[in-house]
Design a protein around this motif. Structure first.
Motif, PDB file in Angstrom:
ATOM      1  N   GLY A 470      -9.245 -39.299  -3.218  1.00 44.73           N
ATOM      2  CA  GLY A 470     -10.047 -40.361  -3.851  1.00 44.73           C
ATOM      3  C   GLY A 470     -11.059 -39.794  -4.837  1.00 44.73           C
ATOM      4  N   THR A 471     -11.662 -38.672  -4.436  1.00 43.67           N
ATOM      5  CA  THR A 471     -12.670 -38.070  -5.329  1.00 43.67           C
ATOM      6  C   THR A 471     -12.023 -37.523  -6.594  1.00 43.67           C
ATOM      7  OG1 THR A 471     -12.489 -36.053  -4.005  1.00 43.67           O
ATOM      8  CG2 THR A 471     -14.257 -37.547  -3.428  1.00 43.67           C
ATOM      9  N   LYS A 472     -10.798 -37.001  -6.405  1.00 43.13           N
ATOM     10  CA  LYS A 472     -10.079 -36.555  -7.619  1.00 43.13           C
ATOM     11  C   LYS A 472      -9.873 -37.717  -8.581  1.00 43.13           C
ATOM     12  CE  LYS A 472      -7.618 -32.645  -5.561  1.00 43.13           C
ATOM     13  NZ  LYS A 472      -6.286 -32.099  -5.206  1.00 43.13           N
ATOM     14  N   GLU A 473      -9.482 -38.840  -7.979  1.00 44.23           N
ATOM     15  CA  GLU A 473      -9.259 -40.013  -8.834  1.00 44.23           C
ATOM     16  C   GLU A 473     -10.569 -40.483  -9.431  1.00 44.23           C
ATOM     17  OE1 GLU A 473      -7.259 -43.104  -6.858  1.00 44.23           O
ATOM     18  OE2 GLU A 473      -7.159 -44.426  -8.594  1.00 44.23           O
ATOM     19  N   ILE A 474     -11.656 -40.428  -8.582  1.00 50.36           N
ATOM     20  CA  ILE A 474     -12.972 -40.816  -9.116  1.00 50.36           C
ATOM     21  C   ILE A 474     -13.368 -39.916 -10.273  1.00 50.36           C
ATOM     22  CG2 ILE A 474     -15.445 -40.897  -8.532  1.00 50.36           C
ATOM     23  CD1 ILE A 474     -14.591 -41.789  -5.700  1.00 50.36           C
ATOM     24  N   SER A 476     -11.392 -38.374 -12.289  1.00 48.40           N
ATOM     25  CA  SER A 476     -10.620 -38.749 -13.495  1.00 48.40           C
ATOM     26  C   SER A 476     -11.169 -40.026 -14.111  1.00 48.40           C
ATOM     27  CB  SER A 476      -9.141 -38.895 -13.136  1.00 48.40           C
ATOM     28  OG  SER A 476      -8.963 -39.953 -12.218  1.00 48.40           O
ATOM     29  N   ARG A 477     -11.579 -40.942 -13.228  1.00 46.35           N
ATOM     30  CA  ARG A 477     -12.141 -42.193 -13.727  1.00 46.35           C
ATOM     31  C   ARG A 477     -13.485 -41.961 -14.425  1.00 46.35           C
ATOM     32  NH1 ARG A 477      -7.892 -45.391 -14.268  1.00 46.35           N
ATOM     33  NH2 ARG A 477      -6.736 -45.623 -12.300  1.00 46.35           N
ATOM     34  N   ILE A 478     -14.246 -41.088 -13.791  1.00 45.20           N
ATOM     35  CA  ILE A 478     -15.551 -40.780 -14.408  1.00 45.20           C
ATOM     36  C   ILE A 478     -15.338 -40.169 -15.792  1.00 45.20           C
ATOM     37  CG2 ILE A 478     -17.589 -39.283 -14.224  1.00 45.20           C
ATOM     38  CD1 ILE A 478     -17.452 -39.731 -11.189  1.00 45.20           C
ATOM     39  N   THR A 479     -14.336 -39.281 -15.852  1.00 47.28           N
ATOM     40  CA  THR A 479     -14.040 -38.685 -17.166  1.00 47.28           C
ATOM     41  C   THR A 479     -13.661 -39.763 -18.184  1.00 47.28           C
ATOM     42  OG1 THR A 479     -13.281 -36.679 -16.056  1.00 47.28           O
ATOM     43  CG2 THR A 479     -12.575 -37.004 -18.343  1.00 47.28           C
ATOM     44  N   GLU A 480     -12.827 -40.676 -17.700  1.00 42.91           N
ATOM     45  CA  GLU A 480     -12.445 -41.778 -18.589  1.00 42.91           C
ATOM     46  C   GLU A 480     -13.654 -42.604 -18.987  1.00 42.91           C
ATOM     47  OE1 GLU A 480      -9.476 -43.981 -16.541  1.00 42.91           O
ATOM     48  OE2 GLU A 480      -7.942 -42.403 -16.680  1.00 42.91           O
ATOM     49  N   ILE A 481     -14.567 -42.850 -17.961  1.00 44.99           N
ATOM     50  CA  ILE A 481     -15.770 -43.638 -18.286  1.00 44.99           C
ATOM     51  C   ILE A 481     -16.620 -42.921 -19.338  1.00 44.99           C
ATOM     52  CG2 ILE A 481     -17.964 -44.487 -17.351  1.00 44.99           C
ATOM     53  CD1 ILE A 481     -16.423 -45.023 -14.727  1.00 44.99           C
ATOM     54  N   GLN A 482     -16.707 -41.610 -19.141  1.00 42.51           N
ATOM     55  CA  GLN A 482     -17.498 -40.855 -20.134  1.00 42.51           C
ATOM     56  C   GLN A 482     -16.860 -40.939 -21.529  1.00 42.51           C
ATOM     57  OE1 GLN A 482     -17.695 -36.968 -18.362  1.00 42.51           O
ATOM     58  NE2 GLN A 482     -19.663 -37.416 -17.308  1.00 42.51           N
ATOM     59  N   GLN A 483     -15.544 -40.810 -21.520  1.00 45.23           N
ATOM     60  CA  GLN A 483     -14.855 -40.937 -22.816  1.00 45.23           C
ATOM     61  C   GLN A 483     -15.051 -42.334 -23.407  1.00 45.23           C
ATOM     62  OE1 GLN A 483     -10.796 -39.870 -22.018  1.00 45.23           O
ATOM     63  NE2 GLN A 483     -11.262 -37.648 -21.787  1.00 45.23           N
ATOM     64  N   SER A 484     -14.959 -43.310 -22.436  1.00 41.48           N
ATOM     65  CA  SER A 484     -15.156 -44.693 -22.913  1.00 41.48           C
ATOM     66  C   SER A 484     -16.577 -44.893 -23.415  1.00 41.48           C
ATOM     67  CB  SER A 484     -14.848 -45.669 -21.769  1.00 41.48           C
ATOM     68  OG  SER A 484     -13.526 -45.576 -21.370  1.00 41.48           O
ATOM     69  N   SER A 485     -17.514 -44.264 -22.724  1.00 48.44           N
ATOM     70  CA  SER A 485     -18.909 -44.382 -23.160  1.00 48.44           C
ATOM     71  C   SER A 485     -19.087 -43.786 -24.551  1.00 48.44           C
ATOM     72  CB  SER A 485     -19.841 -43.707 -22.162  1.00 48.44           C
ATOM     73  OG  SER A 485     -19.757 -44.338 -20.916  1.00 48.44           O
TER      74      SER A 485
END
Length: 593
Positions: A470-474, A476-485
């Motif tokens: 789950g943390t790995k996925e989090i 990846s999601r955080i990375t995506e959020i940062q990219q989205s930001s």
């Protein structure tokens, strides 16, 4: 030779068997002799007493008819007081008792008007005075009863017995003396009965011991009973003839004396006890002989029995020796085994103590994990609330792009915080995975008792794997959020078209955070369950530890008991060896003899 072997005994053993039997035989013989002597004494006394009483009855029967005739004479003579009438009465009485001479003499002398008459025409001289006669005083002393005296009389020319009685007048004075005379030979022949025994004697004697009847006629009125008797009371003749009946057994002889009627005469009897014990002695000797034979038989039987007992004791001693050897060996083996078991149990106790400490440490770690999970869940809720606010702010982007950029930066900072939290969760999950792996190893080594704990540890490891994934996925999601930001910042600079995409991304992020929050709650709940299970496991471990300590104590006690049994077995073994050696020495001694 076989019989000698059967009763082979040492002199000491033979005496131990023989002496008690001889003592019993002597005691029985002595007791039997005493009892028999007492019974014989009683029997002799009873027989002598019966004989003497029969003699008394015989004497009394001989005299009673004559005395009654005399009483009739007294009545008639006192009524008539006539010489001729009294003489006729006396002759009639003499006809009834033909061996008897009756006489009647008044106290007054013939010169004074008195008279003297007899049934055989006995004439007295001139000046005859009845009061001077010895039989007169005897009659007066009898006080109305017949009195007796024996002596030689010149008128009859023989030894005679006078039976006289005083006749009283109306005023109580002595009016006359009446009586009768019997020759002592007649009296002796008439009253002689059957002998008590073959060697016995039975005679009548006067109060001074003089014979008034005897088989030897020369002894009558000339010899005394004590001159010929074996009785030891002859030193005190007066006490022997004191009127009391006496029946005695003195030494080997019996003696008896009895006064008959009211006369001063006695019946004496004596004889040897052997007359009554002849047959008894035969039976007594036969009994003693049988007793001796029985004692000998008992000695032989006891000797045979003791020899059999010795053989049985030897067999039992050998068996006891062999069994004690086995027992000693077994107890030593048990002692060694119990010592090994005691050491093993002590090692198990030490291992359980370490396991218990480890369980307590795991419980502390799980509590920390639970606290972190709760904190993560709280942070995720805060993030969700922030996302909601961000959504509200996105609608205001149209009003102020700068404010949007600031909000996006703020969101980036918070994402950084989430990144740290996720990193922490990932680290905790790695530690939980390692702890779960170690717990599986410990549960596997615990065997059946750690089966349930193994299952829980496996689940913990799986949960840790899930958290890591789950943390790995989090991440990846955080990375995506940062990219989205970043894209949102760039897009915000170019226009508001990307704001809508940012809102959609924010909504997706909210959903992800909701999923993370749910996962955090599950993690916290599982951590609490694991903590409870570990605590229960710790309690069970403490109970197992207490039980193992009790088992260790029991094993130590068993070891001590086994050592005591081993010591006792060695003592019994020594006794068995001593018994076996003693039996062997007895056999060797018997063989030498």
């Amino acid at each position: 030779m076989k019989f000698k072997k059967m009763i082979s005994m040492s002199p000491k053993q033979f005496l131990l068997v023989l002496i008690p039997m001889l003592l019993v035989g002597v005691f029985v013989s002595f007791s039997f002799n005493n009892v028999t002597a007492t019974l014989i004494k009683r029997n002799v006394i009873e027989r002598v007493k019966a004989f003497v009483e029969n003699e008394d009855v015989s004497c009394d029967s001989y005299l009673i008819g004559k005395v009654r005739s005399l009483e009739m004479v007294n009545v008639e003579a006192l009524a008539s007081r006539n010489k001729r009438t009294v003489e006729n009465i006396l002759k009639n009485a003499a006809l009834v008792n033909d061996d008897t001479t009756y006489f009647f003499a008044t106290v007054e002398t013939p010169d004074e008007g008195g008279f003297f008459v007899s049934s055989d025409d006995w004439e007295v001289g001139i000046g005859f005075d009845v009061t001077t006669m010895d039989w007169y005083q005897t009659a007066v002393d009898a006080e109305g009863n017949p009195g007796g005296i024996v002596r030689y009389d010149e008128h009859f020319g023989d030894k005679v017995m006078f039976i006289t009685e005083a006749v009283y007048d109306d005023v109580g004075s002595v009016y006359a003396i009446s009586g009768f005379v019997i020759l002592l030979d007649y009296f002796s022949d008439a009253t002689s009965g059957v002998l008590i025994s073959d060697n016995s004697i039975s005679e009548k004697v006067n109060v001074d011991g003089t014979y008034i009847s005897n088989s030897n006629k020369q002894y009558v009125l000339s010899e005394k009973y004590f001159s010929h008797s074996k009785i030891s009371a002859k030193e005190d003749e007066s006490s022997y003839f004191d009127g009391e009946e006496k029946y005695e057994v003195i030494g080997n002889n019996y003696y008896a004396v009895k006064r008959f009627s009211n006369y001063p005469w006695f019946i004496v009897a004596e004889g040897p006890i052997s007359d009554f014990t002849g047959d008894f002695k035969k039976w007594f000797s036969l009994t003693i002989l049988i007793t001796i034979v029985l004692i000998f038989c008992c000695v032989v039987i006891n000797a045979i029995s003791m020899n059999k007992m010795k053989m049985a004791e030897r067999v039992l001693g050998d068996k006891l020796h062999a069994e004690t050897l086995n027992l000693a060996t077994a107890t030593k083996e048990n002692a060694a085994t119990s010592q090994d078991q005691s050491a093993s149990v002590k090692e198990m106790v030490a291992t359980m103590e370490d396991t218990n400490n480890l369980s307590e440490s795991i419980s502390v770690k799980i509590k920390d994990v639970s606290a972190v999970a709760h904190k993560t869940s709280s942070d995720v809720i805060s993030g969700v609330e922030s996302l909601g606010k961000n959504l509200e702010k996105l609608h205001d982007i149209f009003d102020a792009n700068q404010n949007t950029i600031k909000g996006i930066k703020s969101l980036g900072e918070k994402i950084e915080n989430i990144w740290d939290i996720v990193t922490l969760i990932n680290s905790v999950a790695d530690q939980a995975k390692i702890i779960a792996f170690n717990a599986e190893l410990e549960a596997s080594s615990a065997g059946e008792a750690g089966k349930n704990f193994h299952i829980v540890a496996t689940e913990i490891r799986r949960l840790a794997d899930g958290i890591i994934d789950g943390t790995k996925e989090i991440k990846s999601r955080i990375t995506e959020i940062q990219q989205s930001s970043d894209s949102l910042i760039l897009a915000s600079e170019s226009g508001t078209e990307k704001i809508n995409e940012g809102c959609e991304c924010a909504k997706e992020l909210e959903q992800k955070f909701e999923s993370i929050r749910n996962a955090s709650e599950i993690t916290a709940t599982s951590a609490e369950d694991i903590t409870s299970i570990i605590q229960q496991q710790a309690v069970a471990s403490e109970q197992m530890l207490a039980t193992l300590k009790q088992i260790a104590t029991g094993v130590e006690n068993f070891t001590q008991s086994t050592e005591n049994i081993s010591a006792a077995a060695q003592v019994v073994q020594g006794i068995a060896e001593e018994l076996s050696s003693k039996k062997l020495s007895d056999e060797v001694g018997g063989a030498d003899e």
